[in-house]
Motif scaffolding. Structure first.
Motif, PDB file in Angstrom:
ATOM      1  N   LEU A  58      -6.308  15.140 -14.907  1.00  0.00           N
ATOM      2  CA  LEU A  58      -5.304  15.191 -15.965  1.00  0.00           C
ATOM      3  C   LEU A  58      -4.563  16.526 -16.030  1.00  0.00           C
ATOM      4  O   LEU A  58      -3.340  16.547 -16.268  1.00  0.00           O
ATOM      5  N   PRO A  59      -5.213  17.681 -15.800  1.00  0.00           N
ATOM      6  CA  PRO A  59      -4.457  18.949 -15.816  1.00  0.00           C
ATOM      7  C   PRO A  59      -3.377  19.030 -14.737  1.00  0.00           C
ATOM      8  O   PRO A  59      -2.479  19.868 -14.838  1.00  0.00           O
ATOM      9  N   ASN A  60      -3.479  18.177 -13.714  1.00  0.00           N
ATOM     10  CA  ASN A  60      -2.470  18.151 -12.653  1.00  0.00           C
ATOM     11  C   ASN A  60      -1.613  16.887 -12.730  1.00  0.00           C
ATOM     12  O   ASN A  60      -1.079  16.423 -11.718  1.00  0.00           O
ATOM     13  N   ALA A  61      -1.474  16.339 -13.926  1.00  0.00           N
ATOM     14  CA  ALA A  61      -0.784  15.059 -14.093  1.00  0.00           C
ATOM     15  C   ALA A  61       0.642  15.095 -13.570  1.00  0.00           C
ATOM     16  O   ALA A  61       1.156  14.088 -13.086  1.00  0.00           O
ATOM     17  N   ASP A  62       1.294  16.266 -13.636  1.00  0.00           N
ATOM     18  CA  ASP A  62       2.696  16.323 -13.214  1.00  0.00           C
ATOM     19  C   ASP A  62       2.887  16.167 -11.715  1.00  0.00           C
ATOM     20  O   ASP A  62       4.017  16.053 -11.229  1.00  0.00           O
ATOM     21  N   THR A  63       1.795  16.105 -10.952  1.00  0.00           N
ATOM     22  CA  THR A  63       1.908  15.883  -9.509  1.00  0.00           C
ATOM     23  C   THR A  63       1.961  14.394  -9.170  1.00  0.00           C
ATOM     24  O   THR A  63       2.176  14.037  -8.003  1.00  0.00           O
ATOM     25  N   TYR A  64       1.768  13.546 -10.177  1.00  0.00           N
ATOM     26  CA  TYR A  64       1.749  12.101  -9.937  1.00  0.00           C
ATOM     27  C   TYR A  64       3.038  11.472 -10.463  1.00  0.00           C
ATOM     28  O   TYR A  64       3.463  11.746 -11.584  1.00  0.00           O
ATOM     29  N   ALA A  65       3.641  10.629  -9.627  1.00  0.00           N
ATOM     30  CA  ALA A  65       4.951  10.080  -9.961  1.00  0.00           C
ATOM     31  C   ALA A  65       4.959   8.568 -10.123  1.00  0.00           C
ATOM     32  O   ALA A  65       5.979   7.994 -10.493  1.00  0.00           O
ATOM     33  N   ARG A  66       3.831   7.911  -9.849  1.00  0.00           N
ATOM     34  CA  ARG A  66       3.803   6.451  -9.987  1.00  0.00           C
ATOM     35  C   ARG A  66       2.392   5.972 -10.284  1.00  0.00           C
ATOM     36  O   ARG A  66       1.405   6.690 -10.086  1.00  0.00           O
ATOM     37  N   TRP A  67       2.343   4.736 -10.765  1.00  0.00           N
ATOM     38  CA  TRP A  67       1.092   4.070 -11.149  1.00  0.00           C
ATOM     39  C   TRP A  67       1.157   2.712 -10.456  1.00  0.00           C
ATOM     40  O   TRP A  67       1.512   1.708 -11.037  1.00  0.00           O
ATOM     41  N   ASP A  68       0.825   2.692  -9.181  1.00  0.00           N
ATOM     42  CA  ASP A  68       1.099   1.520  -8.346  1.00  0.00           C
ATOM     43  C   ASP A  68      -0.197   0.967  -7.768  1.00  0.00           C
ATOM     44  O   ASP A  68      -0.775   1.548  -6.856  1.00  0.00           O
ATOM     45  N   PHE A  69      -0.610  -0.167  -8.297  1.00  0.00           N
ATOM     46  CA  PHE A  69      -1.801  -0.827  -7.789  1.00  0.00           C
ATOM     47  C   PHE A  69      -1.480  -1.844  -6.694  1.00  0.00           C
ATOM     48  O   PHE A  69      -2.368  -2.590  -6.283  1.00  0.00           O
ATOM     49  N   HIS A  70      -0.236  -1.891  -6.262  1.00  0.00           N
ATOM     50  CA  HIS A  70       0.165  -2.863  -5.236  1.00  0.00           C
ATOM     51  C   HIS A  70      -0.328  -4.256  -5.626  1.00  0.00           C
ATOM     52  O   HIS A  70      -0.795  -5.027  -4.786  1.00  0.00           O
ATOM     53  N   TYR A  71      -0.215  -4.539  -6.925  1.00  0.00           N
ATOM     54  CA  TYR A  71      -0.804  -5.763  -7.452  1.00  0.00           C
ATOM     55  C   TYR A  71      -0.235  -7.001  -6.784  1.00  0.00           C
ATOM     56  O   TYR A  71      -0.976  -7.907  -6.392  1.00  0.00           O
ATOM     57  N   TYR A  72       1.080  -7.053  -6.624  1.00  0.00           N
ATOM     58  CA  TYR A  72       1.656  -8.261  -6.049  1.00  0.00           C
ATOM     59  C   TYR A  72       1.472  -8.338  -4.542  1.00  0.00           C
ATOM     60  O   TYR A  72       1.389  -9.430  -3.973  1.00  0.00           O
ATOM     61  N   GLU A  73       1.371  -7.211  -3.888  1.00  0.00           N
ATOM     62  CA  GLU A  73       1.006  -7.217  -2.477  1.00  0.00           C
ATOM     63  C   GLU A  73      -0.395  -7.793  -2.311  1.00  0.00           C
ATOM     64  O   GLU A  73      -0.658  -8.633  -1.424  1.00  0.00           O
ATOM     65  N   GLN A  74      -1.303  -7.349  -3.165  1.00  0.00           N
ATOM     66  CA  GLN A  74      -2.667  -7.846  -3.094  1.00  0.00           C
ATOM     67  C   GLN A  74      -2.738  -9.322  -3.490  1.00  0.00           C
ATOM     68  O   GLN A  74      -3.477 -10.113  -2.887  1.00  0.00           O
ATOM     69  N   LEU A  75      -1.960  -9.697  -4.500  1.00  0.00           N
ATOM     70  CA  LEU A  75      -1.947 -11.086  -4.940  1.00  0.00           C
ATOM     71  C   LEU A  75      -1.460 -12.007  -3.822  1.00  0.00           C
ATOM     72  O   LEU A  75      -2.045 -13.074  -3.575  1.00  0.00           O
ATOM     73  N   ARG A  76      -0.395 -11.598  -3.134  1.00  0.00           N
ATOM     74  CA  ARG A  76       0.126 -12.416  -2.027  1.00  0.00           C
ATOM     75  C   ARG A  76      -0.899 -12.541  -0.898  1.00  0.00           C
ATOM     76  O   ARG A  76      -1.082 -13.607  -0.318  1.00  0.00           O
ATOM     77  N   TRP A  77      -1.534 -11.409  -0.579  1.00  0.00           N
ATOM     78  CA  TRP A  77      -2.535 -11.458   0.497  1.00  0.00           C
ATOM     79  C   TRP A  77      -3.698 -12.360   0.092  1.00  0.00           C
ATOM     80  O   TRP A  77      -4.175 -13.181   0.899  1.00  0.00           O
ATOM     81  N   THR A  78      -4.165 -12.242  -1.134  1.00  0.00           N
ATOM     82  CA  THR A  78      -5.283 -13.058  -1.593  1.00  0.00           C
ATOM     83  C   THR A  78      -4.913 -14.531  -1.609  1.00  0.00           C
ATOM     84  O   THR A  78      -5.698 -15.390  -1.190  1.00  0.00           O
ATOM     85  N   GLN A  79      -3.706 -14.831  -2.090  1.00  0.00           N
ATOM     86  CA  GLN A  79      -3.265 -16.225  -2.086  1.00  0.00           C
ATOM     87  C   GLN A  79      -3.230 -16.780  -0.660  1.00  0.00           C
ATOM     88  O   GLN A  79      -3.725 -17.887  -0.398  1.00  0.00           O
ATOM     89  N   ALA A  80      -2.639 -16.028   0.263  1.00  0.00           N
ATOM     90  CA  ALA A  80      -2.545 -16.489   1.650  1.00  0.00           C
ATOM     91  C   ALA A  80      -3.933 -16.674   2.260  1.00  0.00           C
ATOM     92  O   ALA A  80      -4.166 -17.626   3.020  1.00  0.00           O
ATOM     93  N   THR A  81      -4.835 -15.782   1.930  1.00  0.00           N
ATOM     94  CA  THR A  81      -6.190 -15.868   2.471  1.00  0.00           C
ATOM     95  C   THR A  81      -6.908 -17.104   1.944  1.00  0.00           C
ATOM     96  O   THR A  81      -7.571 -17.835   2.700  1.00  0.00           O
ATOM     97  N   LEU A  82      -6.790 -17.358   0.640  1.00  0.00           N
ATOM     98  CA  LEU A  82      -7.427 -18.546   0.071  1.00  0.00           C
ATOM     99  C   LEU A  82      -6.783 -19.822   0.616  1.00  0.00           C
ATOM    100  O   LEU A  82      -7.472 -20.814   0.882  1.00  0.00           O
ATOM    101  N   ALA A  83      -5.451 -19.791   0.791  1.00  0.00           N
ATOM    102  CA  ALA A  83      -4.764 -20.969   1.318  1.00  0.00           C
ATOM    103  C   ALA A  83      -5.202 -21.264   2.751  1.00  0.00           C
ATOM    104  O   ALA A  83      -5.205 -22.425   3.177  1.00  0.00           O
ATOM    105  N   ALA A  84      -5.545 -20.220   3.501  1.00  0.00           N
ATOM    106  CA  ALA A  84      -6.002 -20.414   4.879  1.00  0.00           C
ATOM    107  C   ALA A  84      -7.437 -20.924   4.943  1.00  0.00           C
ATOM    108  O   ALA A  84      -7.894 -21.346   6.011  1.00  0.00           O
TER     109      ALA A  84
END
Length: 353
Positions: A163-189
């Motif tokens: 937290l003391p170095n919070a200004d070094t972070y510029a995004r909060w990206d969990f790649h949620y939809y990338e992961q969702l697409r991969w998981t969907q494709a994997t389950l579909a396969a």
């Protein structure tokens, strides 16, 4: 045939089963299961067996993503309570962890390299299993994306360490939809067999829609970061802990509210901005942003609920569009297709307020 509710998919069954197991644990509830509860548990056991089969098939590929996801699926399957019967004296117990989980995780971690998604899957699967593997996966992710807060949050890193170095972070990206697409494709396969689909409640949905709904349910169970430590550090008296604490928390709030890929993170960011607002004008701006988000979320829910399949087919279709990169993108598309404005009418307030 009327489509079954989305909640009949895999994770709802698993999580309900885990709750049922907890309810049968000594000291929590000493009542005996009735016949209906026992029947529900039996259905759930059959459902998780289908996903144990999928986990074994995935792990056989030897690929790091597959191995990590297989470990998560197997753990979800072994949440199923066992040795419970109606009228029995012995409470149901969760199954012990399958030794394959640790073996698959070790292999996945060793092979993940700089693949962000593979390391995310390892982080999720190793939660509560192997702290060292989680730390290494988070470190590899941070090396690839040093400006991203998500690896720190996903790994549960101590808030005071970053937290003391919070200004070094510029995004909060969990790649949620990338992961969702991969998981969907994997389950579909690796689709369920006809008998398994009936147990899982997905036989009334198209295969891609069923896979999308199940993928979202799995991510809801394994991919949500623990935000309470950040909340505690950025509210009330904790804001006085250091001279820069309020400014650091305000920056985190801005990143979450403006540079995140999920509605959960956006809502959390707005709560931090509310807690650290320095003027009435700032607070009014936060309230307006929250009002707009509440409108979108409620309208998304209303539009989805009005569809025969509760929006499953539309959800799967929008996932196939690479332009949908975040939950905000998806919500905007759903509202646009329903010809609903993105901004609420003047004076509108959500029902809870």
């Amino acid at each position: 045939m009327t489509p079954r509710p989305i909640t009949t998919c895999l994770l709802a069954a698993l999580l309900c089963g885990a709750s049922a197991a907890a309810a049968q644990t000594p000291g929590y509830d000493d009542r005996q299961m009735d016949a209906g509860e026992a029947a529900q548990l039996q259905v759930m056991r059959e459902a998780v067996a289908a996903y144990e089969r999928t986990a074994v098939e995935l792990a056989a590929s030897g690929k790091p993503r597959d191995l990590a996801f297989a470990a998560s699926l197997l753990q979800l399957a072994t949440q199923a309570p066992r040795d419970a019967s109606p009228g029995g004296d012995a409470p149901s117990q969760s199954s012990p962890r399958d030794p394959r989980v640790a073996r698959w995780l070790q292999l996945a971690s060793a092979r993940a390299g700089s693949d962000v998604l593979a390391n995310m899957l390892v982080l999720q699967a190793a939660d509560g299993v192997d702290a060292a593997i989680r730390t290494r996966a988070a470190d590899r992710w941070r090396q690839v994306e040093p400006d991203n807060l998500a690896p720190l949050l996903a790994s549960g890193s101590a808030v005071d360490s970053w937290l003391p170095n919070a200004d070094t972070y510029a995004r909060w990206d969990f790649h949620y939809y990338e992961q969702l697409r991969w998981t969907q494709a994997t389950l579909a396969a690796h689709p369920p067999r006809a008998d398994e689909a009936e147990i899982l409640g997905g036989e009334d949905l198209a295969p891609d829609a069923a896979a999308a709904v199940t993928a979202a349910s799995i991510l809801a169970a394994v991919a949500m970061p623990a935000l309470n430590p950040v909340y505690a550090a950025c509210h009330g008296d904790a804001l006085e802990a250091t001279p820069t604490r309020a400014a650091d928390c305000h920056h985190v709030g801005q990143v979450a509210a403006e540079r995140s890929d999920t509605s959960l993170a956006t809502s959390f960011g707005l709560s931090l901005l509310q807690a650290t607002g320095a003027s009435p004008a700032q607070l009014a701006q936060v309230q307006e942003k929250r009002r707009r988000q509440d409108w979108r979320m409620l309208e998304w829910g209303r539009i989805s609920a009005s569809q025969p399949d509760q929006g499953a087919a539309q959800f799967a279709r929008l996932l196939r569009d690479p332009a949908v990169r975040s939950e905000q993108d998806l919500i905007d598309r759903v509202l646009a297709e329903a010809q609903v404005p993105l901004d609420p009418p003047e004076g509108w307030q959500p029902p809870r307020r």
